[in-house]
Every structure is written in C-alpha cells, then in structure tokens.
Design a protein around this motif. Structure first.
Motif, PDB file in Angstrom:
ATOM      1  N   LEU A 114       0.831  -1.200   0.000  1.00  0.00           N
ATOM      2  CA  LEU A 114       0.000   0.000   0.000  1.00  0.00           C
ATOM      3  C   LEU A 114       0.865   1.249   0.000  1.00  0.00           C
ATOM      4  CD1 LEU A 114      -2.914   0.955   0.104  1.00  0.00           C
ATOM      5  CD2 LEU A 114      -2.742   1.066   2.555  1.00  0.00           C
ATOM      6  N   LEU A 171       5.701  -6.731  15.960  1.00  0.00           N
ATOM      7  CA  LEU A 171       4.426  -6.925  16.655  1.00  0.00           C
ATOM      8  C   LEU A 171       3.752  -8.211  16.179  1.00  0.00           C
ATOM      9  CD1 LEU A 171       2.545  -5.558  18.666  1.00  0.00           C
ATOM     10  CD2 LEU A 171       1.405  -4.484  16.759  1.00  0.00           C
ATOM     11  N   THR A 178       2.881 -11.350  18.530  1.00  0.00           N
ATOM     12  CA  THR A 178       1.504 -11.821  18.610  1.00  0.00           C
ATOM     13  C   THR A 178       1.450 -13.306  18.286  1.00  0.00           C
ATOM     14  OG1 THR A 178       0.920  -9.673  17.736  1.00  0.00           O
ATOM     15  CG2 THR A 178      -0.836 -11.269  17.893  1.00  0.00           C
ATOM     16  N   ILE A 230       3.170   6.359  16.430  1.00  0.00           N
ATOM     17  CA  ILE A 230       4.203   5.397  16.820  1.00  0.00           C
ATOM     18  C   ILE A 230       4.313   5.362  18.346  1.00  0.00           C
ATOM     19  CG2 ILE A 230       6.672   4.977  16.837  1.00  0.00           C
ATOM     20  CD1 ILE A 230       6.326   4.435  14.179  1.00  0.00           C
ATOM     21  N   PHE A 241       1.353   3.524  19.703  1.00  0.00           N
ATOM     22  CA  PHE A 241       1.480   2.074  19.532  1.00  0.00           C
ATOM     23  C   PHE A 241       2.275   1.492  20.689  1.00  0.00           C
ATOM     24  CE2 PHE A 241       1.785   2.692  14.628  1.00  0.00           C
ATOM     25  CZ  PHE A 241       0.440   2.970  14.584  1.00  0.00           C
ATOM     26  N   ILE A 242       3.391   2.161  20.981  1.00  0.00           N
ATOM     27  CA  ILE A 242       4.300   1.600  21.977  1.00  0.00           C
ATOM     28  C   ILE A 242       3.675   1.666  23.368  1.00  0.00           C
ATOM     29  CG2 ILE A 242       6.519   1.988  23.095  1.00  0.00           C
ATOM     30  CD1 ILE A 242       7.442   2.741  20.158  1.00  0.00           C
ATOM     31  N   VAL A 290       1.050  -1.113  23.618  1.00  0.00           N
ATOM     32  CA  VAL A 290       1.456  -2.518  23.556  1.00  0.00           C
ATOM     33  C   VAL A 290       2.423  -2.910  24.673  1.00  0.00           C
ATOM     34  CG1 VAL A 290       3.485  -2.439  22.074  1.00  0.00           C
ATOM     35  CG2 VAL A 290       1.864  -4.312  21.849  1.00  0.00           C
ATOM     36  N   LEU A 300      -1.528  -7.501  22.749  1.00  0.00           N
ATOM     37  CA  LEU A 300      -0.900  -7.759  21.458  1.00  0.00           C
ATOM     38  C   LEU A 300      -1.947  -7.884  20.365  1.00  0.00           C
ATOM     39  CD1 LEU A 300       1.849 -10.280  22.470  1.00  0.00           C
ATOM     40  CD2 LEU A 300       2.213  -8.080  21.408  1.00  0.00           C
ATOM     41  N   SER A 343      -3.618  -4.462  19.769  1.00  0.00           N
ATOM     42  CA  SER A 343      -2.718  -3.466  19.191  1.00  0.00           C
ATOM     43  C   SER A 343      -2.476  -3.736  17.726  1.00  0.00           C
ATOM     44  CB  SER A 343      -1.363  -3.435  19.874  1.00  0.00           C
ATOM     45  OG  SER A 343      -1.460  -3.734  21.187  1.00  0.00           O
ATOM     46  N   TYR A 344      -2.417  -5.013  17.359  1.00  0.00           N
ATOM     47  CA  TYR A 344      -2.164  -5.316  15.948  1.00  0.00           C
ATOM     48  C   TYR A 344      -3.242  -4.670  15.085  1.00  0.00           C
ATOM     49  CZ  TYR A 344      -0.555  -7.758  11.855  1.00  0.00           C
ATOM     50  OH  TYR A 344      -0.049  -8.026  10.610  1.00  0.00           O
ATOM     51  N   LYS A 345      -4.484  -4.810  15.533  1.00  0.00           N
ATOM     52  CA  LYS A 345      -5.579  -4.205  14.758  1.00  0.00           C
ATOM     53  C   LYS A 345      -5.468  -2.686  14.768  1.00  0.00           C
ATOM     54  CE  LYS A 345      -8.264  -8.102  16.216  1.00  0.00           C
ATOM     55  NZ  LYS A 345      -9.189  -8.604  17.229  1.00  0.00           N
ATOM     56  N   VAL A 349      -2.788  -0.867  15.123  1.00  0.00           N
ATOM     57  CA  VAL A 349      -1.669  -0.430  14.291  1.00  0.00           C
ATOM     58  C   VAL A 349      -2.054  -0.499  12.821  1.00  0.00           C
ATOM     59  CG1 VAL A 349       0.666  -0.991  13.578  1.00  0.00           C
ATOM     60  CG2 VAL A 349       0.087  -1.069  15.975  1.00  0.00           C
ATOM     61  N   VAL A 350      -2.659  -1.619  12.406  1.00  0.00           N
ATOM     62  CA  VAL A 350      -2.961  -1.779  10.984  1.00  0.00           C
ATOM     63  C   VAL A 350      -3.979  -0.743  10.524  1.00  0.00           C
ATOM     64  CG1 VAL A 350      -4.040  -3.299   9.299  1.00  0.00           C
ATOM     65  CG2 VAL A 350      -2.318  -4.181  10.830  1.00  0.00           C
ATOM     66  N   ILE A 394      -2.190   2.584  10.208  1.00  0.00           N
ATOM     67  CA  ILE A 394      -1.284   2.692   9.057  1.00  0.00           C
ATOM     68  C   ILE A 394      -2.107   2.865   7.795  1.00  0.00           C
ATOM     69  CG2 ILE A 394       0.446   1.513   7.690  1.00  0.00           C
ATOM     70  CD1 ILE A 394       1.389   0.130  10.140  1.00  0.00           C
ATOM     71  N   PHE A 395      -3.211   2.115   7.710  1.00  0.00           N
ATOM     72  CA  PHE A 395      -4.091   2.251   6.550  1.00  0.00           C
ATOM     73  C   PHE A 395      -4.563   3.699   6.424  1.00  0.00           C
ATOM     74  CE2 PHE A 395      -8.294   2.179   4.620  1.00  0.00           C
ATOM     75  CZ  PHE A 395      -7.994   1.556   3.426  1.00  0.00           C
TER      76      PHE A 395
END
Lengths: 112, 494
Positions: free
Chosen positions: A35, A90, A94, B141, B144-145, B148, B156, B159-161, B163-164, B167-168
């Motif tokens: 992306l 991450l 995970t 950023i 995020f830190i 998490v 974890l 946070s993954y969701k 972060v993604v 970023i999107f």
C-alpha cells in the motif's frame, strides 16, 4: 506516461487491498508495504511527471522537475520503513503469544 | 517572541530524547519529567496569552518564507488545544506516578509519553498538510508503543488491529495529500485554502475532502470508523487510557475542524451535510453501545465516541454559536473524560476489577472518591451548573436557531442516555452494601490517587460557574476559525 503510472499504482493498491483482506498476520503486514508503495507512486504521478531535467533550480534554468513530491516521498518512505519494522515485530510477538497467525482465531472473546 | 510557538513541540521532544538515556533511574525520570511537564504547561499558558494579546503567531522554520517552507501557526484554537494537551499531560503524568508499574517505567514509559505529546502538540500547531502527516506519525508510533508495552495476549491482539487500521489511515492521508498537491501545487494549509477558493470546490476537491474526512474520522473515532477504539483503549493502564481517551481522538477532531473551516468551506451543503449525518449516527451508536456495557472502562470508551458526535454536530451546523459550542465541548470533554478514566483506574486499584456487577458500596468506604466521581459524571451528562451543560446548551440552541430539529432531538435523547449510563456506574459501584473488607483496601492510600484528578474537577466546576468569560474567549476562537482570511493573511502576509 501519467495514465500508465496511475494504472500501475492502482494495481499495486488493489493487490495491497487483497492482502489486507486475508487472514494471515504476515500477509496483512505485506499489504501495508504494498500500500505504501502504491501511494508513493501516486504522489509522484499526480504532481506531474517531467522528463529531461533534474530537480535543480539555478538562475537560468529552463526546465526542472518539481523537487517537493520527491522530498515528500522520501520522508514517507522513511516513516513507512519504521512503521513496517514495528508491525513485523508486533506480528511476530503476537504469533509467539497466541500460537497462531490466523486473524479469525485472534478475534478474542468478550469476557477477558 | 514568535518563537514561543515552537516551545510546546520542542520541550517534550528534547525531554523525551534525553530521558531515553536514563531508563535505569526511575526516580530521576520521575522528577525530571514532572519538572518538564510543568515547564510545558507554563509555556502553553504563555502561548495562549500571547496569541490572545497579539493575534496569530507564525514561525517559518529555517527561515523559508511561506508557502515554500514549513510554518508553525499558533492561532487561538490551536493554542487552546495545546493548553488542554498540557493540562491533561501534567495530570496524567502525576496519576501515572501512582499507578504505573516499575517494568513500564524501565521500558521507556516517560520518553514515549513525551514523544506522544510532541506529536499531539505538533499536529495542533503545524500549518502544513504534510507536516501534519509527519506529526500524526510521531504521535501514532508513540501511542502504539504505549498501548502494547506489557505484551499481554489481549494487548498484542488488539494493538495489531489498532496499528494496521492506523497505518491504513496514514496511507490514505498520503493519497489525499497527493490529490490536493496535484490540484493546488502546494501543501501549506493557508495556501491550499487560497488556491481552492480560486479554482472552486469542484467534484475532485470534494473527493479529496471526503478522503481527508475518512482519515481524520478513523483517528477521531467517527461513525462508521470507530470500531477499533473500544478494545484498544481498554488494554493499557488508566493513566495512558486517560491521556488517550481525553486527548488522542481530539487530534482527529481538531484536524477535521481545521480542514473543514479553513479549506473546504465552499460547498457547505454537501460536506457539512455529510458531517451532520455522521455526527448524529456517531452520537446514537456510541451511547447505545455504552448503555449495553457492564464494564466501567468499556462504558467510558464508548462514551468517547458519542461525545465526538457532539463536537462534529457543532461543526456541521456551522454557525458561530454552534462552532463555539463545539469548541467548548472539546475543552469540557478533554477535562472530564480524562478525569473519568482516572476514576476507573482508581476504583480498579481499590476493588481489583472493572466489572460493575462485582463492585458495590464504595460510597461508604470511599466517600471522597464517590462524590468527586459524581461531579464529573453529572458534568458529562450535562447537568447545570457544570461545564457539560453550557456546551450542550450552546449546541442545542444553535441547532434550534438553524432549524435543524432532528439533530437537536438526537442530541437531547443521547444526553438522557449518557446520564442513564453514568448513573448506572454510580449505582453499581457506589451504592449498596460494601463488598470489601477494611483489610482489602487499607493498604491503598486514596489521597495520592485523587490528587491528580482534583484539578480536573476544579476545572469542570470553574468552566461551569465562570461560563461567561470562558465562553467569550471561546466565541473569539470560533469567530477566528470561521473567517479563513485571518489565518491566510497571518501565514502568507497581506
């Protein structure tokens, strides 16, 4: 040339969208990388592609490429590099903690 | 004197960078971060004062004249937001001293706390669209830190969701920026506004506007883009949740305000109608989700969403009174929401749970906590004479004046539900017979926990009792952002 580049970046973004929709943590991370490439290409294209001159403006320059998109993209690349590195770590953590990289299994339940 | 605009960005940045070196000295970190935060608060007060006295302050970085270089712009709205971020920063820091674990302190809590504030203040003060993106990234950023750290399974995963999705949103921000640069050939906010005024707000400009709205909507948790918020704000400890809940979403709201009062103001019947519909849906769905919850923190996180709806409602009505009401609501919400999250943290520390059904009778054992909570709960529900009443009053009044009865009805009904869910917390947590034995909580000292919350309670009462002067100031702010030419002239010169 612009038309071609716009289609190229469109295809890259489509691939990224596909990767975003998959269930694997790692593929989503790759989606992020794709992306960012697509969007960087879009910035370069939309600000107009010039041929035959460097982005340098001297007193008597007859032609020059707009340097700003390049500066913007350079900054954006650095940022997306850092963010991607963080995302990969991450994803790895995970995976280690949960023992799975299937996003469907990472939905979680209400009573935690 | 203009350089004072730089201070709220520079102070936390330098502090964060230096504190990284001292991770093994928690005491030193605590003392120095407290001192730095207080200095930052003083700088923000000074900034608000000088902007109030001298008008908009601008700094051209590296002496590159606008619109070629990056400018930092301190207008009334931006400096007010910086002041709010400093107040929240100070109190959350002092609350963190009481509640944060030793491990977190060792793993760079304070440096990233300051980097977060750098990003937040930078986003408020910047006058350049790409620079806004960069400061967003600095903020994200760090967030995020902070979210998490600790690395539990729950954190974890969520946070993954988080972060993604962020970023999107950032990538979409870049795409919108590409459109705008292609259209106008500039990234300076004031210059973009000028260019778009000339070329007119055509379809392609509206496309860029909606893309930016989606981006800021994700950051600010607007309907239908708020789904990431409740889970990811639930994970981190109370001090961080208070900072995030009070401040981070408001950065998105601020960016929406900035772009939709400065740049995209030539096709109000389209853009601001979209905003109005989104505001109504955000309010209703946020509050309905909150009513359904039985978890202290969860109720509060869903309330963040419904309160965002009120702010956007003010922007969508787009009269001076409505925008002033919305800004008042932002100020009120930053203060009260952070306080409520700290109450959630304090009760969690005392009772060891977040589940409402497992708590009861804290009114008998901890009366001070109960009554302070009561004040902030009724304030957020909008009971006079507290600050929440006056912001909602201005919003409702302006809606009636603009003859937008549906949104007014929605706002009032949502207010009732807000009151209902706040009272639900109060009844479950504080009424009933005490569930705890004296030995369970006697080792927890309440006073240090409550001290950081008290300034917020004082503020919400003061903003209610002295609504007249505060509202006059905020109306000045609203008038200033509703006249884009003031901003454009200040940045680009006459």
């Amino acid at each position: 040339m612009e038309i071609l580049m716009i289609f190229t970046s469109g295809i890259i973004i489509a691939v990224a969208t596909y990767l975003f929709m998959t269930r694997s943590l790692l593929r989503v991370a790759f989606g992020v990388v794709m992306l960012s490439h697509g969007v960087h290409l879009l910035i370069l294209t939309l600000s107009g592609l010039e041929t035959g001159a460097p982005p340098l403006l001297t007193e008597n320059a007859e032609a020059y490429t707009d340097p700003l998109p390049q500066a913007v993209i350079l900054t954006a690349i650095v940022i997306s590099f850092g963010v991607t590195a963080f995302l990969l770590v991450l994803a790895y953590r995970t995976y280690k903690e949960h023992g799975t990289e299937d996003l469907e299994e990472l939905r979680g339940n209400a009573d935690e | 004197m203009n350089n004072i605009v730089l201070l709220p960005v520079l102070i936390p940045f330098i502090a964060g960078a230096v504190l990284i070196l001292f991770r093994h000295f928690p005491k030193l970190q605590r003392i120095s971060s407290a001192v730095v935060m207080l200095v930052m608060l003083a700088a923000s007060v000074l900034l608000v004062y000088s902007v109030y006295q001298d008008g908009i302050l601008t700094v051209e970085l590296g002496n590159w004249p606008a619109p070629f270089g990056i400018v930092l712009v301190g207008d009334l709205f931006a400096s007010l937001m910086v002041l709010l971020s400093s107040i929240t920063g100070v109190t959350c820091l002092f609350f963190a001293f009481q509640t944060i674990t030793k491990e977190r302190e060792k793993y760079f809590f304070y440096p990233f706390y300051f980097f977060l504030l750098t990003g937040v203040n930078g986003s408020f003060l910047t006058g350049d669209l790409f620079n806004l993106f960069v400061f967003f990234e600095v903020m994200l950023i760090s967030s995020f830190i902070l979210i998490v750290t600790g690395g539990t399974k729950f954190q974890l995963r969520e946070s993954y969701k988080y972060v993604v999705i962020n970023i999107f949103a950032s990538m979409m921000f870049l795409a919108a920026l590409a459109y705008i640069y292609g259209l106008t050939g500039t990234l300076n906010l004031a210059h973009i506004a000028q260019q778009i005024e000339e070329i007119g707000q055509t379809g392609v400009v509206n496309t860029a506007a909606i893309m930016l709205l989606i981006v800021f909507g994700i950051k600010g948790a607007l309907f239908p883009l708020y789904f990431w918020l409740p889970q990811s704000y639930y994970g981190p400890p109370a001090a961080i949740a208070a900072l995030f809940g009070g401040l981070l979403t408001k950065v998105g709201v601020y960016a929406i305000f900035r772009t939709f009062t400065l740049i995209f103001v030539h096709d109000i019947s389209f853009t601001h109608t979209v905003l109005l519909v989104l505001a109504a849906l955000t309010m209703v769905l946020g509050v309905l989700a909150a009513v359904a919850q039985f978890n202290f923190k969860m109720i509060l996180t869903y309330h963040i969403i419904s309160q965002i709806g009120y702010m956007i409602m003010g922007l969508a009505i787009f009269t001076p009174l409505a925008v002033a009401g919305a800004i008042y609501h932002i100020a009120h919400n930053v203060v009260v929401k952070s306080a409520l999250f700290m109450f959630a943290g304090a009760t969690q520390k005392i009772t060891g749970t977040n589940n409402l059904k497992e708590m009861s009778g804290l009114l008998k054992t901890h009366p001070a906590l109960a009554w302070l909570f009561f004040i902030s709960a009724v304030s957020i529900a909008g009971i006079p004479p507290l600050s929440g009443f006056f912001s909602k009053f201005a919003l409702v009044l302006s809606g009636l004046e603009a003859e937008m009865y549906v949104i007014v009805a929605v706002a009032l009904i949502v207010g009732v539900f807000t009151l209902f869910s706040m009272m639900k917390i109060f009844i479950y947590v504080f009424w009933g017979s005490p569930s705890l034995q004296r030995s369970d909580y006697s080792h927890i000292k309440l006073a240090p926990l409550l001290m950081p919350i008290v300034p917020f309670i004082v503020l919400t009462i003061a903003m209610g009792l002295f609504a007249e002067p505060v509202f006059t100031f905020i109306q000045l702010t609203a008038d200033q952002i509703l006249d884009p030419s003031i901003y454009i002239d200040a940045v680009l010169g006459e």
